[in-house]
Design a protein around this motif. Structure first.
Motif, PDB file in Angstrom:
ATOM      1  N   ARG A  47       0.841  -1.211   0.000  1.00  0.00           N
ATOM      2  CA  ARG A  47       0.000   0.000   0.000  1.00  0.00           C
ATOM      3  C   ARG A  47       0.865   1.247   0.000  1.00  0.00           C
ATOM      4  O   ARG A  47       0.560   2.230  -0.676  1.00  0.00           O
ATOM      5  N   GLU A  48       1.971   1.214   0.749  1.00  0.00           N
ATOM      6  CA  GLU A  48       2.881   2.355   0.788  1.00  0.00           C
ATOM      7  C   GLU A  48       3.519   2.574  -0.580  1.00  0.00           C
ATOM      8  O   GLU A  48       3.676   3.712  -1.027  1.00  0.00           O
ATOM      9  N   MET A  49       3.851   1.502  -1.268  1.00  0.00           N
ATOM     10  CA  MET A  49       4.425   1.622  -2.608  1.00  0.00           C
ATOM     11  C   MET A  49       3.415   2.236  -3.573  1.00  0.00           C
ATOM     12  O   MET A  49       3.768   3.077  -4.410  1.00  0.00           O
ATOM     13  N   VAL A  50       2.167   1.832  -3.453  1.00  0.00           N
ATOM     14  CA  VAL A  50       1.117   2.411  -4.304  1.00  0.00           C
ATOM     15  C   VAL A  50       0.959   3.894  -3.986  1.00  0.00           C
ATOM     16  O   VAL A  50       0.827   4.723  -4.891  1.00  0.00           O
ATOM     17  N   GLN A  51       1.013   4.244  -2.708  1.00  0.00           N
ATOM     18  CA  GLN A  51       0.904   5.654  -2.319  1.00  0.00           C
ATOM     19  C   GLN A  51       2.070   6.466  -2.872  1.00  0.00           C
ATOM     20  O   GLN A  51       1.891   7.594  -3.329  1.00  0.00           O
ATOM     21  N   GLN A  52       3.260   5.890  -2.873  1.00  0.00           N
ATOM     22  CA  GLN A  52       4.410   6.579  -3.450  1.00  0.00           C
ATOM     23  C   GLN A  52       4.219   6.799  -4.948  1.00  0.00           C
ATOM     24  O   GLN A  52       4.587   7.848  -5.475  1.00  0.00           O
ATOM     25  N   GLU A  53       3.642   5.820  -5.623  1.00  0.00           N
ATOM     26  CA  GLU A  53       3.364   5.969  -7.054  1.00  0.00           C
ATOM     27  C   GLU A  53       2.345   7.091  -7.284  1.00  0.00           C
ATOM     28  O   GLU A  53       2.501   7.905  -8.199  1.00  0.00           O
ATOM     29  N   ILE A  54       1.331   7.163  -6.446  1.00  0.00           N
ATOM     30  CA  ILE A  54       0.356   8.253  -6.546  1.00  0.00           C
ATOM     31  C   ILE A  54       1.060   9.595  -6.348  1.00  0.00           C
ATOM     32  O   ILE A  54       0.820  10.545  -7.095  1.00  0.00           O
ATOM     33  N   ASN A  55       1.941   9.672  -5.371  1.00  0.00           N
ATOM     34  CA  ASN A  55       2.680  10.918  -5.115  1.00  0.00           C
ATOM     35  C   ASN A  55       3.532  11.305  -6.320  1.00  0.00           C
ATOM     36  O   ASN A  55       3.588  12.482  -6.687  1.00  0.00           O
ATOM     37  N   ASN A  56       4.208  10.325  -6.920  1.00  0.00           N
ATOM     38  CA  ASN A  56       5.025  10.597  -8.110  1.00  0.00           C
ATOM     39  C   ASN A  56       4.165  11.116  -9.264  1.00  0.00           C
ATOM     40  O   ASN A  56       4.546  12.059  -9.961  1.00  0.00           O
ATOM     41  N   LEU A  57       3.021  10.485  -9.469  1.00  0.00           N
ATOM     42  CA  LEU A  57       2.112  10.932 -10.530  1.00  0.00           C
ATOM     43  C   LEU A  57       1.590  12.335 -10.240  1.00  0.00           C
ATOM     44  O   LEU A  57       1.450  13.150 -11.157  1.00  0.00           O
ATOM     45  N   GLN A  58       1.325  12.626  -8.978  1.00  0.00           N
ATOM     46  CA  GLN A  58       0.839  13.950  -8.598  1.00  0.00           C
ATOM     47  C   GLN A  58       1.888  15.019  -8.875  1.00  0.00           C
ATOM     48  O   GLN A  58       1.564  16.114  -9.340  1.00  0.00           O
ATOM     49  N   GLN A  60       4.196  14.861 -11.233  1.00  0.00           N
ATOM     50  CA  GLN A  60       4.191  15.030 -12.685  1.00  0.00           C
ATOM     51  C   GLN A  60       3.001  15.872 -13.135  1.00  0.00           C
ATOM     52  O   GLN A  60       3.132  16.743 -13.999  1.00  0.00           O
ATOM     53  N   LEU A  61       1.846  15.608 -12.542  1.00  0.00           N
ATOM     54  CA  LEU A  61       0.643  16.362 -12.892  1.00  0.00           C
ATOM     55  C   LEU A  61       0.827  17.836 -12.540  1.00  0.00           C
ATOM     56  O   LEU A  61       0.495  18.719 -13.350  1.00  0.00           O
ATOM     57  N   ASN A  62       1.361  18.127 -11.372  1.00  0.00           N
ATOM     58  CA  ASN A  62       1.570  19.517 -10.961  1.00  0.00           C
ATOM     59  C   ASN A  62       2.531  20.236 -11.902  1.00  0.00           C
ATOM     60  O   ASN A  62       2.313  21.395 -12.258  1.00  0.00           O
ATOM     61  N   GLU A  63       3.613  19.557 -12.306  1.00  0.00           N
ATOM     62  CA  GLU A  63       4.562  20.144 -13.257  1.00  0.00           C
ATOM     63  C   GLU A  63       3.884  20.419 -14.596  1.00  0.00           C
ATOM     64  O   GLU A  63       4.112  21.448 -15.224  1.00  0.00           O
ATOM     65  N   ASN A  64       3.053  19.491 -15.021  1.00  0.00           N
ATOM     66  CA  ASN A  64       2.337  19.646 -16.287  1.00  0.00           C
ATOM     67  C   ASN A  64       1.362  20.819 -16.226  1.00  0.00           C
ATOM     68  O   ASN A  64       1.263  21.606 -17.171  1.00  0.00           O
TER      69      ASN A  64
END
Length: 146
Positions: A47-58, A60-64
């Motif tokens: 679950r923590e790994m999935v949360q880290q992936e969500i954070n990474n995507l977020q 990228q989204l913010n930069e975009n």
């Protein structure tokens, strides 16, 4: 060259990427919620790994979104000196100084969309048509400027 049309292509690509990232975040959150409800505590690491992936995507989204917002500052008028919003032709190709996006195609031409922070944009900054600049020990001439 019609810089307004090129800017629309850039906006379109960034919007597509934004939609894709939002979709990925939504799907990853849904998967994370299913994991929480059906797996129990021994799967805390996954679950923590999935949360880290969500954070990474977020991130990228913010930069975009920041890049999309910065496009509003671009003036599509003709330029006499290279800066934000300039379309530059050198013997190496066409470069649009806006955001870091990479290659796009416009009227059968490859145009590299680069950030003002890129080494190439910094080397060209303040130059005019006919000027030369050096980047990585390679001399280039500015053939055209829009």
């Amino acid at each position: 060259m019609n810089k307004s049309e090129i800017l629309q292509i850039i906006r379109g690509k960034l919007s597509e990427k934004t939609d894709y990232l939002e979709h990925l975040i939504s799907e990853t959150r849904a998967a994370n919620n299913e994991t929480k409800s059906s797996m129990g505590d021994k799967y805390e690491t996954s679950r923590e790994m999935v949360q880290q992936e969500i954070n990474n995507l977020q991130v990228q989204l913010n930069e975009n979104l920041k890049a999309l917002n910065s496009l509003k500052l671009i003036n599509t008028n003709q330029y006499s000196v290279i800066g934000l919003g300039s379309l530059v032709e050198t013997e190496k190709g066409f470069f649009y100084i806006a955001v870091s996006l990479g290659e796009i195609r416009f009227q059968e031409k490859k145009i590299f969309v680069i950030s003002t922070e890129s080494p190439l944009a910094k080397a060209m900054q303040g130059k005019s048509k006919g000027d030369e600049f050096i980047l990585n020990n390679l001399k280039q001439s500015i053939i055209n400027l829009w």
